[in-house]
Enzyme design. Structure first.
Site, PDB file in Angstrom:
ATOM      1  N   VAL A  82      93.816   1.837  48.258  1.00  0.00           N
ATOM      2  CA  VAL A  82      93.909   2.107  49.701  1.00  0.00           C
ATOM      3  C   VAL A  82      93.039   3.277  50.154  1.00  0.00           C
ATOM      4  O   VAL A  82      93.196   3.790  51.269  1.00  0.00           O
ATOM      5  CB  VAL A  82      95.373   2.326  50.158  1.00  0.00           C
ATOM      6  CG1 VAL A  82      96.169   1.051  49.997  1.00  0.00           C
ATOM      7  CG2 VAL A  82      96.035   3.464  49.401  1.00  0.00           C
ATOM      8  N   LYS A  83      92.106   3.681  49.329  1.00  0.00           N
ATOM      9  CA  LYS A  83      91.246   4.792  49.727  1.00  0.00           C
ATOM     10  C   LYS A  83      89.967   4.269  50.424  1.00  0.00           C
ATOM     11  O   LYS A  83      89.717   3.061  50.451  1.00  0.00           O
ATOM     12  CB  LYS A  83      90.892   5.634  48.502  1.00  0.00           C
ATOM     13  CG  LYS A  83      92.110   6.354  47.893  1.00  0.00           C
ATOM     14  CD  LYS A  83      92.848   7.233  48.883  1.00  0.00           C
ATOM     15  CE  LYS A  83      93.699   8.322  48.273  1.00  0.00           C
ATOM     16  NZ  LYS A  83      94.907   7.897  47.569  1.00  0.00           N
TER      17      LYS A  83
END
Ligand SMILES: *Cc1c(COP(=O)(O)O)cnc(C)c1O
Length: 397
Positions: A185-186
């Site tokens: 999720v970065k």
């Protein structure tokens, strides 16, 4: 927001190159790998992108923090000053190193307040670890200055701030070491991955050795390599690194989309009385993964956080109640709940985090609402979201 939104043929092609050779390890197998070095390529690309001398890619952002602390010589009994608004990995890595997380207040940057950091310094303080939360920077110049003045090591947790800058200098490059995460999720992802960057040749040598059982990586026979230091295994696989190589090439596109979408939201919300934006020490360096704003009090912030999703504005976060990111919900830390005995539990004067009061941080977080900024939103969709948001906020304010 996350790189996986732009996952496509480019990532497949890079992974395919690794699959063709079957060499999944980042070290060795020189003949079989047909000169394909994905982890090494990523490291060279990232170092160049950030303007830093060295980069070492590891298995996760958490591993990067572990490696950075170790390579910077932070360990048993050392105090490391950190913010109470971060991801649990920050204090996990410090505890695992045998060191003691000391929480100092944040201010309306959502990051460490330099004067609170100064007040938290004791004779045991060895390092300060600011976290550039939600894509934007701490008051990093002031923190850097303070560390220099007081002889403390500055290690940046830049896991959420890849591509961010402060007056043109990359976040993650202000201290002795900086850490990044490429988890799913970065801003960009390797599937799982992380990196440590440094301008210090010695820190780099220690980092790359520590992350691979202390191997010195000299010569071309892994079995004959020496082990100057004790280490562990934080290696990344070539498959994950390959995904990262393709993603890193997309970083500028990702930033550009996020910034343009954020601008639409900011323009609309600026017209609402009672909304104040998060302080960003250098607006131009924001990665714009999130837009965070403050409402006048906790009650109205809570109302907004509940009403926005009901009105169809998804992706809103009220971090004050969040289990992952704010200290209020970290009961496992407060109880030192660990199946093994943590080094901190052996200290005669161990901190009691249950009694810790952080009124300034509570006041900041209680009023803050964040909205993530998705790469998938068109300009029109973003405009619609902005209008709905304004409507909801006007109803509350
Ligand atoms: C994601 C994150 C980490 C840990 O990274 P992983 O790759 O998930 O291990 C550490 N610190 C912060 C601030 C993060 O957001």
């Amino acid at each position: 927001m996350p790189g996986f939104e732009l996952f496509g043929q480019e990532e497949r092609d890079e992974v395919e190159e690794v699959l063709e050779t079957g060499v999944l390890m980042r070290y060795g197998f020189d003949a079989a790998r047909k000169d394909r070095w994905k982890a090494r390529s990523f490291e060279q690309m990232l170092a160049k992108r950030l303007g830093v001398a060295h980069c070492h890619l590891v298995g996760s952002g958490t591993a990067a923090l572990d490696v950075a602390l170790n390579a910077c010589g932070i360990g048993a009994g050392d105090e490391v000053i950190v913010p109470p608004f971060t991801f649990v990995a920050t204090f996990e890595a410090i505890l695992k190193a045998g060191a003691v997380p000391v929480f100092a207040e944040i201010d309306d940057t959502l990051c460490l307040d330099p004067s609170a950091v100064e007040a938290a310094i004791t004779e045991k303080t060895r390092a300060v670890m600011p976290v550039h939360m939600c894509g934007a920077m701490a008051r990093i110049d002031q923190l850097q200055h303070l560390c220099q003045q007081r002889g403390l090591t500055l290690i940046e947790d830049a896991c959420q701030a890849l591509g961010g800058t402060f007056h043109g200098k990359a976040l993650g490059t202000f201290g002795l070491a900086g850490c990044f995460s490429f988890d799913p999720v970065k801003t960009i992802t390797c599937g799982e991955g992380g990196a440590v960057v440094t301008d210090d040749a010695r820190v780099y040598e220690l980092a790359q050795a520590y992350a691979d059982h202390g191997h010195d990586h000299i010569g071309n026979d892994r079995g004959l390599e020496k082990h100057p230091i004790l280490g562990t295994n934080h290696r990344i696989s070539e498959l994950n690194a390959a995904v990262g190589v393709a993603q890193l090439r997309k970083l500028d596109t990702i930033l550009q989309i996020q910034r343009s979408r954020k601008q639409i939201l900011v323009s609309a919300l600026s017209a609402v009385d009672g909304v104040r934006f998060r302080t960003i020490p250098d607006e131009a360096g924001d990665t714009a993964t999130f837009l965070t704003f403050f409402l006048p009090d906790e009650e109205r912030a809570r109302k907004a956080a509940a009403a926005l999703p009901e009105a169809g504005v998804d992706g809103c976060f009220y971090w004050f109640d969040n289990n992952w990111h704010y200290i209020r919900s970290w009961d496992h830390l407060k109880r030192f709940s660990s199946p093994a005995k943590l080094p901190v539990q052996l200290l005669s004067e161990r901190p009691d985090y249950r009694r810790l009061a952080l009124p300034q941080s509570d006041a900041v977080m209680g009023r803050a609402v964040s909205m993530l900024i998705k790469l998938g939103w068109s300009e029109t969709e973003t405009q619609e979201r902005a209008e709905k948001t304004v409507e909801v906020l006007r109803g509350i304010l």
